[in-house]
Write a protein that holds these residues in place. Structure first.
Motif, PDB file in Angstrom:
ATOM      1  N   VAL A   1      18.562  14.715 -11.077  1.00  0.00           N
ATOM      2  CA  VAL A   1      17.739  14.233  -9.961  1.00  0.00           C
ATOM      3  C   VAL A   1      18.509  14.433  -8.650  1.00  0.00           C
ATOM      4  O   VAL A   1      19.736  14.496  -8.639  1.00  0.00           O
ATOM      5  N   ASN A   2      17.746  14.532  -7.564  1.00  0.00           N
ATOM      6  CA  ASN A   2      18.351  14.574  -6.235  1.00  0.00           C
ATOM      7  C   ASN A   2      19.030  13.233  -5.965  1.00  0.00           C
ATOM      8  O   ASN A   2      18.418  12.172  -6.105  1.00  0.00           O
ATOM      9  N   ARG A   3      20.281  13.284  -5.545  1.00  0.00           N
ATOM     10  CA  ARG A   3      21.071  12.060  -5.447  1.00  0.00           C
ATOM     11  C   ARG A   3      20.574  11.117  -4.355  1.00  0.00           C
ATOM     12  O   ARG A   3      20.471   9.907  -4.562  1.00  0.00           O
ATOM     13  N   LEU A   4      20.215  11.666  -3.182  1.00  0.00           N
ATOM     14  CA  LEU A   4      19.812  10.789  -2.075  1.00  0.00           C
ATOM     15  C   LEU A   4      18.487  10.076  -2.369  1.00  0.00           C
ATOM     16  O   LEU A   4      18.319   8.894  -2.038  1.00  0.00           O
ATOM     17  N   GLU A   5      17.547  10.781  -3.000  1.00  0.00           N
ATOM     18  CA  GLU A   5      16.276  10.145  -3.350  1.00  0.00           C
ATOM     19  C   GLU A   5      16.494   9.073  -4.416  1.00  0.00           C
ATOM     20  O   GLU A   5      15.860   8.012  -4.387  1.00  0.00           O
ATOM     21  N   PHE A   6      17.379   9.368  -5.345  1.00  0.00           N
ATOM     22  CA  PHE A   6      17.694   8.401  -6.394  1.00  0.00           C
ATOM     23  C   PHE A   6      18.330   7.151  -5.764  1.00  0.00           C
ATOM     24  O   PHE A   6      18.001   6.024  -6.150  1.00  0.00           O
TER      25      PHE A   6
ATOM     26  N   PRO B   1      30.074  13.614  -5.591  1.00  0.00           N
ATOM     27  CA  PRO B   1      30.345  14.665  -4.600  1.00  0.00           C
ATOM     28  C   PRO B   1      29.151  15.554  -4.242  1.00  0.00           C
ATOM     29  O   PRO B   1      29.108  16.073  -3.133  1.00  0.00           O
ATOM     30  N   GLU B   2      28.193  15.758  -5.149  1.00  0.00           N
ATOM     31  CA  GLU B   2      27.173  16.776  -4.888  1.00  0.00           C
ATOM     32  C   GLU B   2      25.804  16.166  -4.575  1.00  0.00           C
ATOM     33  O   GLU B   2      25.616  14.958  -4.641  1.00  0.00           O
ATOM     34  N   ASP B   3      24.841  17.042  -4.233  1.00  0.00           N
ATOM     35  CA  ASP B   3      23.493  16.600  -3.865  1.00  0.00           C
ATOM     36  C   ASP B   3      22.643  16.210  -5.067  1.00  0.00           C
ATOM     37  O   ASP B   3      21.613  15.562  -4.915  1.00  0.00           O
ATOM     38  N   THR B   4      23.043  16.662  -6.259  1.00  0.00           N
ATOM     39  CA  THR B   4      22.291  16.281  -7.456  1.00  0.00           C
ATOM     40  C   THR B   4      23.246  15.614  -8.438  1.00  0.00           C
ATOM     41  O   THR B   4      24.466  15.754  -8.321  1.00  0.00           O
ATOM     42  N   LEU B   5      22.656  14.902  -9.370  1.00  0.00           N
ATOM     43  CA  LEU B   5      23.459  14.309 -10.433  1.00  0.00           C
ATOM     44  C   LEU B   5      22.699  14.450 -11.744  1.00  0.00           C
ATOM     45  O   LEU B   5      21.462  14.518 -11.760  1.00  0.00           O
TER      46      LEU B   5
ATOM     47  N   GLU C   1      26.984   9.232 -19.556  1.00  0.00           N
ATOM     48  CA  GLU C   1      27.770  10.202 -18.796  1.00  0.00           C
ATOM     49  C   GLU C   1      27.031  10.512 -17.497  1.00  0.00           C
ATOM     50  O   GLU C   1      25.827  10.779 -17.505  1.00  0.00           O
ATOM     51  N   ILE C   2      27.774  10.485 -16.389  1.00  0.00           N
ATOM     52  CA  ILE C   2      27.186  10.826 -15.096  1.00  0.00           C
ATOM     53  C   ILE C   2      27.973  12.008 -14.539  1.00  0.00           C
ATOM     54  O   ILE C   2      29.182  11.904 -14.331  1.00  0.00           O
ATOM     55  N   LEU C   3      27.292  13.109 -14.307  1.00  0.00           N
ATOM     56  CA  LEU C   3      27.963  14.330 -13.867  1.00  0.00           C
ATOM     57  C   LEU C   3      27.460  14.759 -12.503  1.00  0.00           C
ATOM     58  O   LEU C   3      26.255  14.719 -12.231  1.00  0.00           O
ATOM     59  N   SER C   4      28.391  15.155 -11.636  1.00  0.00           N
ATOM     60  CA  SER C   4      28.012  15.701 -10.336  1.00  0.00           C
ATOM     61  C   SER C   4      29.174  16.582  -9.902  1.00  0.00           C
ATOM     62  O   SER C   4      30.299  16.102  -9.755  1.00  0.00           O
TER      63      SER C   4
ATOM     64  N   PHE D   1      40.420  15.411  -0.811  1.00  0.00           N
ATOM     65  CA  PHE D   1      41.206  14.689  -1.809  1.00  0.00           C
ATOM     66  C   PHE D   1      40.902  13.189  -1.703  1.00  0.00           C
ATOM     67  O   PHE D   1      40.767  12.496  -2.713  1.00  0.00           O
ATOM     68  N   LEU D   2      40.730  12.707  -0.466  1.00  0.00           N
ATOM     69  CA  LEU D   2      40.390  11.298  -0.256  1.00  0.00           C
ATOM     70  C   LEU D   2      39.085  10.932  -0.974  1.00  0.00           C
ATOM     71  O   LEU D   2      38.993   9.893  -1.635  1.00  0.00           O
ATOM     72  N   ALA D   3      38.073  11.807  -0.859  1.00  0.00           N
ATOM     73  CA  ALA D   3      36.785  11.520  -1.513  1.00  0.00           C
ATOM     74  C   ALA D   3      36.965  11.409  -3.027  1.00  0.00           C
ATOM     75  O   ALA D   3      36.375  10.539  -3.675  1.00  0.00           O
ATOM     76  N   SER D   4      37.791  12.271  -3.605  1.00  0.00           N
ATOM     77  CA  SER D   4      38.030  12.218  -5.055  1.00  0.00           C
ATOM     78  C   SER D   4      38.762  10.936  -5.448  1.00  0.00           C
ATOM     79  O   SER D   4      38.442  10.309  -6.461  1.00  0.00           O
ATOM     80  N   ILE D   5      39.748  10.555  -4.637  1.00  0.00           N
ATOM     81  CA  ILE D   5      40.500   9.327  -4.919  1.00  0.00           C
ATOM     82  C   ILE D   5      39.565   8.115  -4.823  1.00  0.00           C
ATOM     83  O   ILE D   5      39.646   7.178  -5.622  1.00  0.00           O
ATOM     84  N   GLU D   6      38.654   8.155  -3.851  1.00  0.00           N
ATOM     85  CA  GLU D   6      37.719   7.029  -3.713  1.00  0.00           C
ATOM     86  C   GLU D   6      36.831   6.898  -4.953  1.00  0.00           C
ATOM     87  O   GLU D   6      36.546   5.799  -5.399  1.00  0.00           O
ATOM     88  N   ARG D   7      36.400   8.031  -5.500  1.00  0.00           N
ATOM     89  CA  ARG D   7      35.596   7.971  -6.732  1.00  0.00           C
ATOM     90  C   ARG D   7      36.429   7.398  -7.869  1.00  0.00           C
ATOM     91  O   ARG D   7      35.987   6.499  -8.578  1.00  0.00           O
ATOM     92  N   ALA D   8      37.636   7.918  -8.041  1.00  0.00           N
ATOM     93  CA  ALA D   8      38.465   7.465  -9.157  1.00  0.00           C
ATOM     94  C   ALA D   8      38.788   5.983  -9.034  1.00  0.00           C
ATOM     95  O   ALA D   8      38.851   5.266 -10.029  1.00  0.00           O
ATOM     96  N   SER D   9      38.960   5.521  -7.784  1.00  0.00           N
ATOM     97  CA  SER D   9      39.369   4.128  -7.618  1.00  0.00           C
ATOM     98  C   SER D   9      38.218   3.158  -7.883  1.00  0.00           C
ATOM     99  O   SER D   9      38.438   1.971  -8.048  1.00  0.00           O
TER     100      SER D   9
END
Lengths: 379, 379
Positions: free
Chosen positions: A5-10, A89-93, A104-107, B270-278
């Protein structure tokens, strides 16, 4: 269960549903968010037993770009799930439920794995089979809510007063709330058959949450009422609230029919003066301001005094003053709430005696909106 | 004492001075604001004993339109006084001190009367007779503060570490802070004679407050240092801070001179990735994330695991990776603070061994800014 799904709409749907989810609930599964995926789309549900919210993302929605890969359902801890979704990180998940509700949640290159719960254990939402539906313009509904919830009681000692009393009769809707120190009543003609009658009490908290959810893009809200639930539908969102049980007190008899002194103020100018006066009343032990009206000299003056800090006196601008002289003391916070609900308009305040409740109405349309405040006894 | 002044300009001065005034002080008069009126202008003073702030409104200032009617001085309770001033109805206000420091505040038809205190009892600000003054560009000063205060200790167990160590020697200013888990050091050439040397420790809290006060309109800040005070002057504002006494630890020896593994990241990615992991490390009991670097496969992966909630794994984008493979665990909050101080730039992170501190420097200019983080031992 698996979808993309589109992440922002979700996130939009998620944010709406989260309004109903409390982290403080005693029923653990209600800290969760229910996701139900069918061929026609994805339903998100949140509930705190008083309020339940459902949003639906249709499979054919262009913006959401929902791809249903495998139907199913799961319950996920709302707080951490929503934080994860917001930081992806991305626009979809892509979300996939595997064994034992592990999710599992992948993006992009980020992959989260969190524990889920069996959605079979999530409480069922009430079924509402009301035949009649009311259609209300969203602006009007939000206005009515804003004007009445200010007066609901925040004390649980008389639970019935924590609600707004809504009555529909002869094509007229009347909403009233009182915490026994003040009262707010709004009436409006609505487009229903004269035979349609309802008499319900909706928790003030439900109405406040509902009001925040109705965005600029919503034109109409559909309302269905059953014995112990009310349901509001708009766009792809359904908002359920339980009703309060019991008899609401007869408020008509509280509203004085005549008055001895009347003064017309611009509501926002008077509000600014009250805010100044309340600076000192708040600092002191008695949160009281005094209004003195002198008809002969055409003077209106407000006073407040806090022995520890100091005092304030301000001569007020007004449009019209007539009747007997009066000095009356009141809680400025009640006055501030009441005045804010009138916005920029001119209001008429009508007094009887220093210890009798006084009323505020719009000078232009005195029939449909009234606020009442009980004065404070001072010696 | 009596003056009239433009209300908005007065509020600006008042807001600056209030930064130094605490409502929690044990010295009652320090909850007050001191006003001192002279023919040349009005001085406002606030202090919490650690920090003192003075602002001056000159009589000739066009915007402030100060009219000095009768010089004098008074101390007024800062919180209520500032609330009153902010809510006054008109663009100007008149303040007059009458008998027993009783203070009248007039604006339009509103009149406040509050109790004042004898300004003779207000503590004297330190006199600073430093011969040398340093001139620093305000942008540079704010940058140095922002980059170092993140690493000061918030624990009072070693008070010296709650400050930033500033040393000036051979025309170079060096600022360093460490809480013993991490360290931040910034160096910069400044325009002073080589003979000028200073070695002082300024409380981190003072520097944070100072930084907030230096607005866009300030180009230069003048700094004067005495034995136990430092003074910053800009526009019509003077900011005093006490200095911390004692010897700051030798931090140079903590910074590793060489490394076995180096990786280049874009700091904000790298900051964005660390924020997700944290998100998951915060939810669990151990606030730790693990970074695994594999040189042969040119892979950098970050992991975090919270047994109660779930886990996260993300393959990281990087610019360059060379040296030995390494797996290292660290507190993601330290990493987030450090990464934020680099903004959008590319940084080089250099590692020695899983339990040895690692460093972050800008890839472009490795000499002048370094952050160091001590890893966490995990079993």
């Amino acid at each position: 269960m698996k979808f993309t799904v589109n992440r922002l709409e979700f996130i939009k749907s998620l944010t709406d549903v989260q309004r109903a989810i409390s982290t403080k609930t005693t029923i653990p599964i209600l800290t969760g968010l229910k996701l139900k995926l069918e061929a026609k789309g994805l339903t998100l549900t949140g509930s705190d037993a008083d309020i339940s919210i459902e949003t639906f993302i249709p499979a054919e929605d262009d913006k959401a770009q929902l791809q249903v890969e495998e139907p199913g359902q799961v319950v996920l801890t709302a707080r951490i799930f929503s934080e994860i979704i917001k930081k992806l990180p991305e626009d979809t998940l892509t979300l996939e439920v595997t064994e034992n509700y592990q999710t599992e949640i992948l993006s992009g290159t980020a992959s989260f794995s969190i524990k889920g719960l069996n959605a079979e254990n999530y409480p069922h939402l009430p079924e509402i089979n009301a035949e009649d539906t009311l259609n209300l313009e969203s602006d009007i509904l939000k206005q009515i809510i804003g004007q009445t919830v200010i007066a609901v009681s925040t004390q649980e000692s008389r639970p019935i007063l924590t609600g707004v009393h809504l009555a529909i009769k002869n094509g007229q809707l009347s909403a009233v709330a009182t915490d026994s120190h003040r009262l707010s009543q709004r009436k409006i003609a609505i487009n229903v058959a004269d035979s349609v009658t309802y008499d319900i009490i909706i928790p003030g908290k439900s109405l406040s949450e509902l009001s925040k959810m109705i965005g600029e893009d919503v034109a109409q809200v559909e309302v269905r009422i059953s014995e112990n639930q009310v349901l509001f539908e708009f766009n792809n969102t359904t908002f359920y609230s339980r009703l309060l049980e019991g008899n609401y007190p007869d408020t008509d008899r509280l509203i004085p029919k005549d008055s001895d002194t009347e003064i017309d103020f611009n509501a926002s100018e008077f509000l600014a003066s009250i805010e100044r006066a309340s600076l000192l009343s708040h600092a002191g032990q008695n949160n009281v301001v005094k209004l003195a009206l002198n008809t002969e000299n055409q003077k209106a003056t407000i006073y407040s005094n806090s022995p520890e800090i100091g005092n304030v006196e301000e001569e007020l601008k007004f449009q019209k003053l007539a009747g007997n002289d009066i000095e009356i003391s009141f809680n400025p916070d009640y006055m501030k709430d009441a005045l804010r609900s009138f916005g920029q308009s001119t209001i008429t305040i009508s007094f009887n005696a220093p210890l009798r409740p006084f009323t505020l109405v719009p000078s232009e349309d005195q029939e449909h909106f009234i606020q009442l405040i009980t004065p404070v006894r001072t010696y």
